[in-house]
Design a protein around this motif. Structure first.
Motif, PDB file in Angstrom:
ATOM      1  N   ASN A 158      31.714  17.553  38.732  1.00  0.00           N
ATOM      2  CA  ASN A 158      32.073  18.322  39.918  1.00  0.00           C
ATOM      3  C   ASN A 158      30.878  19.156  40.378  1.00  0.00           C
ATOM      4  O   ASN A 158      30.037  19.548  39.572  1.00  0.00           O
ATOM      5  N   THR A 216      37.403  22.758  46.806  1.00  0.00           N
ATOM      6  CA  THR A 216      38.426  21.822  47.271  1.00  0.00           C
ATOM      7  C   THR A 216      38.430  21.881  48.802  1.00  0.00           C
ATOM      8  O   THR A 216      37.686  22.644  49.410  1.00  0.00           O
ATOM      9  N   GLN A 282      42.238  14.143  46.306  1.00  0.00           N
ATOM     10  CA  GLN A 282      42.781  15.496  46.459  1.00  0.00           C
ATOM     11  C   GLN A 282      42.175  16.458  45.444  1.00  0.00           C
ATOM     12  O   GLN A 282      42.707  17.543  45.214  1.00  0.00           O
ATOM     13  N   TYR A 284      38.482  18.094  43.273  1.00  0.00           N
ATOM     14  CA  TYR A 284      37.306  18.900  43.552  1.00  0.00           C
ATOM     15  C   TYR A 284      36.211  18.040  44.172  1.00  0.00           C
ATOM     16  O   TYR A 284      36.174  16.830  43.993  1.00  0.00           O
TER      17      TYR A 284
END
Length: 345
Positions: A158, A216, A282, A284
């Protein structure tokens, strides 16, 4: 195994090695020089007084075709670029090609080999490799160090706040770029943002900032210029006119101008939201996600403007640049960006 004709498109030493291998397999022990001369293309000049294979190879190296071959090999080295397996490359074949080109160009000096090798690497690998290159003592050592670098710790899955990222325009493969003191000659005359080259360099690096550990789609992000004198951010810029009404500056193609500016307190024109192009995503924000970027129109508060790579050419200082704009029209392929993670904070 077939006996190869020498036509100037192979190194004479390599051709001789293959010739000797053929003679060994076929148990040819007599008239080797005569046979070798017969396997040289008629466009290649060979002196009549050549009586040995050693003299023959020396004559081939003195012939003009070998000079052309060496220079061609050097030019191939200059344009050779490394690609990792995750974008369709092959490290083993790349190393093979690099070594053969060094041989064909007769580049034996280690310092020169290092210089050519570094230039093949993308920005991120080049920076890491330069940190370990000084005490390399041979080409084999160089390759081993490079291989070790490739199997080192991977970047996070991420993207974190404060990471250095790059945004590649999906349609063209060019990077979102900005250069200190490159300014629009119209509109706000601010620092220009444009589609740069397809190779990553320092003009294409941005620090991504947000107020969480990970981002997000409900997270607003800022993109700060990585290199430069000032604290500048990607955004739009407006001015006041006619009883304090706001107006956005127009780009040379009469779209909404995108620039890189110092972010002032309470300005939201540098805040961007992102949406995944994959509707099933949906999670990160991750490296290599394909996203769209949009910013809120401060004049028409119910509208968002999308960042688009544009094919309009802008000439500044005699150089041509491809414009990046904002728009509120139907989202298309030119609005898609691939976010690449370059460095973690």
């Amino acid at each position: 195994m077939l006996l190869q004709v020498y036509d100037g498109n192979i190194h004479p030493d390599e051709w001789l090695r293959q010739f000797n291998a053929y003679c060994f397999l076929k148990k040819i022990t007599e008239d080797n020089v005569k046979l070798a001369k017969m396997m040289i293309d008629s466009t290649i000049h060979v002196p009549k007084d050549v009586t040995s294979l050693t003299e023959l190879v020396s004559a081939l190296k003195a012939e003009v075709s070998f000079t052309v071959f060496k220079n061609t090999s050097k030019r191939k080295l200059q344009v050779l670029k490394y690609k990792s397996e995750n974008i369709g490359g092959d490290t083993s074949k790349f190393i093979e090609t690099f070594r053969k080109l060094c041989r064909d160009a007769e580049i034996d000096d280690l310092k020169e080999q290092k210089e050519y090798f570094v230039e093949t690497l993308p920005y991120t690998l080049r920076k890491k490799f330069l940190d370990i290159i000084d005490d390399i003592e041979s080409l084999s050592d160089l390759i081993l160090r490079f291989n070790k670098l490739l199997i080192g710790p991977a970047l996070s899955t991420n993207i974190k706040n404060g990471s250095v990222v790059a945004l590649k325009h999906v349609s063209t493969g060019k990077y979102l770029s900005t250069i200190e003191n490159l300014r629009y000659e119209t509109g706000s005359k601010s620092q220009m943002v444009y589609l740069g080259g397809s190779e990553l360099d320092r003009s294409s690096l941005w620090i991504i900032k947000f107020d969480k550990d990970f981002a997000t789609t409900d997270t607003y992000i800022n993109l700060q210029q990585r290199f430069g004198k000032f604290d500048k951010f990607l955004g739009m810029r407006y001015y006041y006119e006619y009883s304090a009404r706001k107006y956005y500056y127009s780009s040379p193609s009469n779209h909404l101008e995108v620039s890189c500016n110092i972010m002032k307190k309470n300005y939201s024109d540098n805040n961007w939201r992102f949406d995944f192009c994959d509707l099933n995503n949906q999670g990160y924000l991750k490296p290599n996600d394909i996203i769209t970027l949009s910013t809120k129109n401060e004049i028409l508060n119910d509208r968002y403007e999308y960042l688009r790579g544009h094919d309009y050419q802008v000439t500044i200082g005699g150089e041509i640049y491809y414009e990046v704009i904002c728009h509120d029209k139907v989202i298309g392929a030119n609005d898609n960006w691939c976010i690449e993670l370059i460095e973690e904070p």
